[in-house]
Design an enzyme around this catalytic site. Structure first.
Site, short mmCIF file in Angstrom:
data_model
loop_
_atom_site.label_atom_id
_atom_site.label_comp_id
_atom_site.label_asym_id
_atom_site.label_seq_id
_atom_site.Cartn_x
_atom_site.Cartn_y
_atom_site.Cartn_z
N GLY A 264 39.87 1.20 -24.97
CA GLY A 264 39.85 1.72 -23.68
C GLY A 264 40.66 2.96 -23.29
O GLY A 264 41.99 2.41 -23.33
N ASN B 51 41.37 5.08 -21.16
CA ASN B 51 42.33 5.12 -19.92
C ASN B 51 43.75 4.34 -19.88
O ASN B 51 44.71 4.85 -19.79
CB ASN B 51 41.50 4.94 -18.73
N ASP B 52 43.54 2.94 -20.28
CA ASP B 52 44.82 2.22 -20.14
C ASP B 52 45.62 2.50 -21.49
O ASP B 52 46.92 2.65 -21.49
CB ASP B 52 44.31 0.60 -20.15
N ARG C 108 30.39 -3.32 -17.05
CA ARG C 108 31.39 -3.31 -16.15
C ARG C 108 31.12 -4.94 -15.30
O ARG C 108 30.03 -4.56 -14.26
CB ARG C 108 31.92 -2.32 -15.43
N GLU D 230 43.36 -1.41 -25.68
CA GLU D 230 43.77 -0.56 -24.63
C GLU D 230 45.46 -0.85 -24.33
O GLU D 230 45.84 -0.07 -23.61
CB GLU D 230 43.00 -0.94 -23.22
N HIS E 248 0.77 -1.21 -0.08
CA HIS E 248 -0.01 0.05 -0.05
C HIS E 248 0.89 1.20 -0.02
O HIS E 248 0.45 2.28 -0.79
CB HIS E 248 -0.88 -0.15 1.19
N CYS F 233 35.18 3.88 -25.32
CA CYS F 233 34.62 4.15 -23.87
C CYS F 233 35.48 5.21 -23.23
O CYS F 233 36.73 4.92 -23.34
CB CYS F 233 34.47 3.05 -23.10
#
Length: 802
Positions: free
Chosen positions: A695, A697-698, A504, A674, A414, A745
């Site tokens: 990737g 970042n890497d 991920r 990456e 409810h 990404c």
């Protein structure tokens, strides 16, 4: 005059004669029974019976006189007027002609088995697509004698003038005198010995239409409707039902602390008792029952052609399932989403308590603890109501609240239904909220983290902004999500998107599973320790500990895959570093110690190594289950940190042994680009994989030789560096030459329009963004494509490079 009509003779067009609830029951009985849907038989006392009751007792004018005294502006005398109306009806008699006909039909219905019945109110303004009236009028269960039947019918008539029902009619613009009451007399299902619950043919939180949501608990279904129990929950994927695949994409075990069963004592003939420990630790429905209910719910929705709110029950004696009620869902049916409001909590602190989130919002206010309707005067506008549970009598006081927090209840309770109808958020099933929170305490309630709602002490800081979905530009370059939390998937599916470019797996493992996969593979070999006890507790319902990992992982990924189906969802296989894996329960004993885990035993190198190979097998089995058993073939796989082509081949070979074969059942396997070796040998990687996902970042840290976690040289970390951009340009062009997909990404395309411009001009197929960056990212892609179009048109026009 015939006052009683068998359900089999009623259709949905008979609302004015039998009310919304009975019209729906009759419609389902004759239209859906041939499709295998079971509906308990019964009959309706028509509104003509109610009119006869009013006429014989001269009630119409008397009720109107009392209702004219009502202060419709402030409702200050609602309880006085309501009580006088109810007393008028209580002191009246059921007409003899009506009583005689009802008893005759009742005796035919219960037959020689002398079964009990449910007596359910069914108003002419009830269970409509625009107003549910759910819980406004009373129903009575386990009615097993003529005397109880007549008493229950009179009590149903009385409930038409409950305070809450009077107010609900005012709020929804219904004239009191034009709302008539029919009553349904329906065979009782012995769910007191079985289980019962509620189902929605859409997600009740977001309105997402591709799932069916089912709640279940032991005993009669009133515990779930009243919010007196934390039920089991199931999500089913509708397209899987259509092709007779396994359809359950998520299960959540509820505490199911108590249940309502029959009692031979007292006027209600029901009692609320505690469940046994053994009942709390198992699901109250078998998977086969859940899937049968899912099939039935889909048939009900198809028949009515609107999302439905359905009550069901399972007979504990026969084992049969029944649909006992169905009404149109009213919250999400009212409007289509054209804007989304997003919230971000700026303060980081530990919550006081938590439960299931209803709605997506944040609010702050003072606690008002409510134990009963007698506490109504305490509530001030803007309070946060905290209670064990709520009930329909509280509707007036709940309208003053900006938020609701309850100890008990699920998403079909409810409190949840009222919160949605009022447009406020709630946290239900918070267990000990009434103990941990104090009257007058200022708190902040946040429901922005998906499934979990959190209650914090004090007034925290947050920001909110509204996103319009009306003028988002279309782009050639696909805009996809980077996701970690599956609980947000249904909500995020409303954003403009082309799917998920990176899901991920690590977040799911660390948050939902919490256990190192090898600790489950080799559970019996673990030394007795506190960690082993914790693992035992988490997996107590899984004799095969490996199944715990597979089921939890597959269900989390399946929620995302279902949310975005049929758009692609690219799942990255686990990419923990050894120090991160070691933090999982039981993980320390299976992980080597490394000086630099960032460049060590991570990604592809783990999958074929004996130290982790069996754990990798569990990851593969989870994905195989999603694709092959559930039919979610939009799931693709991505292999991270694959250093060499030979390593890529090894990983593919190992995956084949675990049932994941590239190309089989349209399976595509991507590789993360990456590492510089991925770029230099891109043509060879393209021969064994179906696509690249860059990737950034890497790739940036390995191209520039920078530890991205080092604060000392963080100023040198830059995706816009020419060396990095040359790497990106090279692999994009190689992918195009090799005719395979390539995406990227990272944050840079949303932060820097020039970076998006560069990627678009190079011919990137897709760019993936975190949810908070997606809209800006699409805008940047759009501008980049416009500039590129102008650039190439000028080039063609002048016939030379410019």
């Amino acid at each position: 005059m015939a006052f009683c009509i068998p359900f089999k003779n009623i259709t949905r067009n008979d609302i004015q004669l039998v009310g919304g609830k009975n019209a729906s029951l009759g419609e389902m009985l004759h239209s859906l029974t041939p499709l295998g849907v079971k509906i308990p038989d019964g009959f309706a006392i028509s509104t003509l019976g109610y009119m006869q009751f009013l006429k014989d007792n001269n009630l119409t004018e008397k009720l109107n006189i009392e209702l004219q005294k009502l202060d419709t502006l402030n409702l200050r005398n609602l309880s006085i007027v309501g009580e006088k109306c109810r007393e008028l009806i209580k002191s009246s008699k059921i007409p003899a002609i009506l009583e005689k006909e009802v008893i005759e039909e009742f005796e035919k219905l219960i037959g020689v088995n002398q079964m009990s019945v449910a007596v359910r109110s069914s108003a002419t303004a009830e269970d409509l697509p625009t107003a549910s009236f759910a819980g406004q009028h009373d129903s009575f269960l386990n009615v097993n004698s003529k005397a109880k039947l007549i008493d229950s019918i009179l009590a149903c008539y009385v409930s038409l003038y409950n305070d809450r029902a009077i107010k609900y009619r005012l709020d929804n613009g219904f004239e009191h005198s034009k709302v008539a009451l029919s009553i349904g007399i329906q065979q009782m299902v012995r769910s007191d010995l079985g289980s019962a619950g509620v189902a929605f043919t859409i997600d009740p939180e977001t309105g997402f239409k591709n799932v069916i949501y089912i709640t279940s608990s032991w005993g009669l279904g009133e515990t779930i409707v009243q919010g007196a129990v934390n039920p089991d929950e199931f999500y089913l994927f509708k397209p899987a039902i259509s092709v007779q695949k396994k359809s359950i994409i998520q299960r959540k075990l509820g505490e199911k602390e108590n249940k309502i069963v029959y009692s031979e004592n007292g006027p209600t003939a029901l009692m609320n008792i505690q469940t046994l420990p053994a009942e709390r630790t198992v699901f109250s429905l078998k998977d086969s029952d859940v899937e049968k209910l899912g099939d039935w719910c889909k048939k009900v929705e198809k028949h009515y052609n609107v999302p439905m709110d359905i009550e069901w029950a399972k007979d504990g004696i026969s084992g049969d399932l029944f649909i006992v009620q169905a009404r149109p869902e009213t919250v999400h049916t009212k409007h289509e989403k054209i804007t989304l409001k997003e919230y971000s909590l700026l303060t980081k602190t530990k919550p006081i308590c938590s439960g299931k989130a209803v709605g997506r919002s944040i609010s702050s206010g003072k606690v008002c603890i409510i134990n009963s309707l007698a506490d109504a005067k305490k509530v001030q506008k803007g309070d946060i109501i905290v209670a064990e549970s709520t009930n329909p009598d509280w509707n007036a006081l709940l309208r003053k609240a900006i938020c609701i927090v309850t100890n008990k209840g699920g998403r079909t309770s409810h409190a949840s239904i009222v919160a949605r109808e009022l447009g406020i958020h709630a946290v239900v099933g918070a267990s000990d909220a009434t103990e941990k929170l104090k009257d007058g305490q200022t708190i902040t309630v946040s429901c922005i983290e998906g499934d979990e709602g959190r209650v914090y002490d004090g007034k925290l800081e947050w920001v909110e902004h509204e996103i319009s979905l009306e003028n988002i530009p279309q782009t050639r370059t696909k805009a996809l999500f980077i996701l970690a939390n599956p609980d947000k998937a249904f909500h995020l599916s409303y954003y403009p998107n082309d799917g998920v470019g990176l899901l991920r797996m690590e977040f799911i493992i660390s948050n939902s599973i919490k256990i190192h996969p090898m600790a489950l593979v080799k559970f019996e070999q673990l030394k007795n320790s506190q960690e082993k006890k914790e693992i035992e507790m988490l997996t107590k319902n899984y004799p095969d500990k490996k199944k715990y990992f597979v089921e939890k992982l597959s269900e989390s990924i399946a929620m995302v895959a279902a949310a975005f189906y049929p758009k692609e969802v690219i799942v990255r296989l686990s990419d923990f570093k050894t120090n991160e894996y070691a933090q999982l329960l039981g993980g320390a004993g299976f992980e080597p110690k490394e000086e630099n885990p960032m460049l060590g035993f991570r990604g592809a190198s783990r999958y074929y190594n004996d130290l982790y190979k069996e754990g990798f097998g569990l990851e593969c089995e989870a994905i195989r289950t999603i694709r092959d058993d559930l039919g979610l073939t939009n799931v693709k796989i991505m292999v991270p940190f694959c250093r060499t082509v030979e390593e890529g081949i090894k990983v593919l070979e190992v995956m084949e042994t675990f049932g994941l074969i590239r190309g089989k059942n349209t399976l595509q396997i991507y590789v993360m680009a990456e590492i510089p070796s991925n770029v230099i040998l891109a043509e060879k990687f393209a021969e064994i994989f179906d696509g690249f996902s860059i990737g950034t970042n890497d790739l940036t840290q390995l191209t520039l030789g920078i530890d991205r976690d080092s604060s000392l040289i963080s100023n040198l970390f830059n995706e816009n560096n020419d060396a990095v951009k040359q790497m990106l340009s090279t692999i994009i062009r190689t992918a195009k030459k090799s005719n395979i997909k390539i995406g990227v990404c990272g944050q840079a395309p949303s932060d820097f329009p020039s970076f998006a411009q560069f990627l678009v001009e190079e011919g990137i197929d897709s760019i993936s963004f975190t949810p908070d960056a997606l809209i800006q990212g699409i805008q940047n892609i759009h501008l980049a494509e416009l500039k590129s179009n102008i650039f190439y048109k000028e080039k063609q026009l002048h016939g030379k490079d410019i």
